[in-house]
Write a protein that holds these residues in place. Structure first.
Motif, mmCIF file in Angstrom:
data_model
loop_
_atom_site.group_PDB
_atom_site.id
_atom_site.type_symbol
_atom_site.label_atom_id
_atom_site.label_comp_id
_atom_site.label_asym_id
_atom_site.label_seq_id
_atom_site.Cartn_x
_atom_site.Cartn_y
_atom_site.Cartn_z
ATOM 1 N N GLY A 130 17.064 17.553 26.406
ATOM 2 C CA GLY A 130 17.178 19.135 25.794
ATOM 3 C C GLY A 130 16.882 20.316 26.515
ATOM 4 N N LYS A 131 16.359 19.916 27.521
ATOM 5 C CA LYS A 131 15.033 21.287 28.592
ATOM 6 C C LYS A 131 14.467 21.604 27.676
ATOM 7 C CE LYS A 131 19.227 20.351 31.738
ATOM 8 N NZ LYS A 131 19.680 19.583 31.309
ATOM 9 N N LEU A 132 13.914 21.669 26.997
ATOM 10 C CA LEU A 132 13.420 22.223 25.839
ATOM 11 C C LEU A 132 11.888 22.240 26.357
ATOM 12 C CD1 LEU A 132 14.855 21.921 22.574
ATOM 13 C CD2 LEU A 132 14.837 23.820 24.220
ATOM 14 N N GLU A 133 11.291 21.356 27.304
ATOM 15 C CA GLU A 133 9.971 20.613 27.370
ATOM 16 C C GLU A 133 8.749 22.254 27.536
ATOM 17 O OE1 GLU A 133 11.563 19.051 31.336
ATOM 18 O OE2 GLU A 133 12.335 20.080 29.453
ATOM 19 N N ARG A 134 9.547 22.540 28.542
ATOM 20 C CA ARG A 134 9.010 24.019 29.458
ATOM 21 C C ARG A 134 7.885 24.966 27.856
ATOM 22 N NH1 ARG A 134 11.328 29.581 29.622
ATOM 23 N NH2 ARG A 134 13.723 29.192 28.851
ATOM 24 N N PHE A 135 9.033 25.044 27.248
ATOM 25 C CA PHE A 135 8.045 25.637 25.888
ATOM 26 C C PHE A 135 7.134 25.313 24.617
ATOM 27 C CE2 PHE A 135 12.855 26.562 25.701
ATOM 28 C CZ PHE A 135 12.647 28.475 26.284
ATOM 29 N N PHE A 136 6.699 23.547 25.891
ATOM 30 C CA PHE A 136 4.757 23.551 24.764
ATOM 31 C C PHE A 136 4.117 22.684 25.547
ATOM 32 C CE2 PHE A 136 9.395 23.142 21.803
ATOM 33 C CZ PHE A 136 8.857 24.184 20.859
ATOM 34 N N SER A 137 3.288 22.679 25.420
ATOM 35 C CA SER A 137 2.832 22.590 26.238
ATOM 36 C C SER A 137 1.774 21.639 25.913
ATOM 37 C CB SER A 137 1.761 23.876 27.148
ATOM 38 O OG SER A 137 0.986 24.379 25.931
ATOM 39 N N PHE A 138 1.755 21.376 24.546
ATOM 40 C CA PHE A 138 0.422 20.614 23.962
ATOM 41 C C PHE A 138 1.120 20.575 22.570
ATOM 42 C CE2 PHE A 138 -0.173 24.874 22.504
ATOM 43 C CZ PHE A 138 -0.781 24.775 21.051
ATOM 44 N N GLY A 139 0.511 20.146 21.080
ATOM 45 C CA GLY A 139 1.001 19.678 20.116
ATOM 46 C C GLY A 139 -0.226 18.648 19.175
ATOM 47 N N ALA A 140 -0.020 18.396 18.436
ATOM 48 C CA ALA A 140 -0.502 16.807 17.298
ATOM 49 C C ALA A 140 0.536 16.219 17.179
ATOM 50 C CB ALA A 140 -0.908 17.317 16.145
ATOM 51 N N PHE A 141 0.777 14.868 17.345
ATOM 52 C CA PHE A 141 1.721 13.762 17.189
ATOM 53 C C PHE A 141 1.564 12.429 16.612
ATOM 54 C CE2 PHE A 141 1.471 15.672 21.065
ATOM 55 C CZ PHE A 141 2.621 15.838 21.896
ATOM 56 N N GLY A 142 2.517 11.532 15.961
ATOM 57 C CA GLY A 142 2.074 10.102 15.319
ATOM 58 C C GLY A 142 1.730 9.751 15.861
ATOM 59 N N SER A 143 0.978 9.941 17.126
ATOM 60 C CA SER A 143 0.620 8.670 18.253
ATOM 61 C C SER A 143 -0.943 9.514 17.784
ATOM 62 C CB SER A 143 1.104 8.505 19.319
ATOM 63 O OG SER A 143 1.074 10.438 20.250
ATOM 64 N N ASP A 144 -1.334 9.897 17.628
ATOM 65 C CA ASP A 144 -2.659 10.965 17.063
ATOM 66 C C ASP A 144 -3.781 10.399 15.747
ATOM 67 O OD1 ASP A 144 -2.895 12.626 19.066
ATOM 68 O OD2 ASP A 144 -1.239 13.888 18.294
ATOM 69 N N SER A 145 -2.370 10.249 14.708
ATOM 70 C CA SER A 145 -2.239 10.014 13.139
ATOM 71 C C SER A 145 -0.813 9.268 12.104
ATOM 72 C CB SER A 145 -3.596 11.096 12.223
ATOM 73 O OG SER A 145 -3.620 10.561 10.908
#
Length: 232
Positions: A130-145
């Motif tokens: 969706g060409k949205l990756e530039r807005f998000f350099s970090f996050g919390a994901f299902g792979s974290d918990s």
């Protein structure tokens, strides 16, 4: 200057993947677990990928130990299948999202991140489409918990690592389209913004009593004000 942390869900909030993730997941389950459960009747909204995996496979008769022994093999298969499908049919960006993210990018003191049930590779694949990756350099994901309620503190910690600022709960805003997006922030005293752009009805979202509710993102200024904390 006040600091705010805006944490966005992905599926149904930022993008719609046109069924690519569900199809990729079904294919990966078949390859890894030799299991072809019908997925159409499940509502996965707001759930983490590991939680979905356990739910579906347990309903198909597998034990927790059987699932856990091979679940690590599932994700590379899933990500490969997802990439193939999304390459053929790119995701749809939810109307108003790019405008909202662009406006947030202009605001001093605003940090944007992700809070999503997707495993990180799946999240990045969808955002890139969706060409949205530039807005998000970090996050919390299902792979974290596998528990979505665990994700807000993880996202807040990563935001601090990225910005050098420790965000207080009152300065954290969680934006999503499911009841689980609203619920996960309440134990952490975060502000919740529910948006009816996904599969969950407006009635069910309102019943969760989010701090703010919007039908969609087409009218950006009031959503922006809710995130900035300037709505009275």
């Amino acid at each position: 200057m006040p600091q705010r942390l805006a944490l966005f869900d992905i599926d149904g909030t930022l993008i719609r993947d046109r069924g690519a993730a569900r199809d990729a997941f079904a294919s990966a389950l078949r390859m890894v677990f030799d299991c072809t459960p019908p997925l159409d009747h499940y509502d996965f909204s707001g759930r983490t990928d590991p939680e979905i995996t356990h739910m579906v496979l347990k309903n198909s008769g597998l034990t927790t130990d059987q699932i856990d022994s091979r679940i690590a093999e599932l994700w590379p298969r899933y990500l490969s299948e997802l990439q193939e499908r999304i390459t053929r049919t790119p995701v749809e960006v939810v109307e108003g999202v790019e405008h909202l993210l662009t406006e947030l990018e202009k605001q001093p003191g605003i940090t944007t991140g992700l809070l999503t049930g997707n495993v990180e590779g799946g999240a990045r694949t969808k955002l890139a489409s969706g060409k949205l990756e530039r807005f998000f350099s970090f996050g919390a994901f299902g792979s974290d918990s596998p528990r979505r309620s665990d994700l807000p503190p993880i996202a807040i910690s990563r935001a601090a690592d990225c910005t050098g600022h420790r965000f207080e709960p009152r300065d954290v805003v969680i934006i999503g389209d499911s009841i689980h997006d609203v619920r996960c922030g309440k134990p952490h005293s975060a502000t919740s913004i529910a948006v009816a752009t996904g599969k969950t009805s407006a009635e069910n979202l309102r019943a969760e009593e989010p701090d703010f509710f919007f039908e969609d993102f087409t009218d950006v200024p009031p959503v922006l004000s809710a995130i900035l904390g300037t709505t009275r």
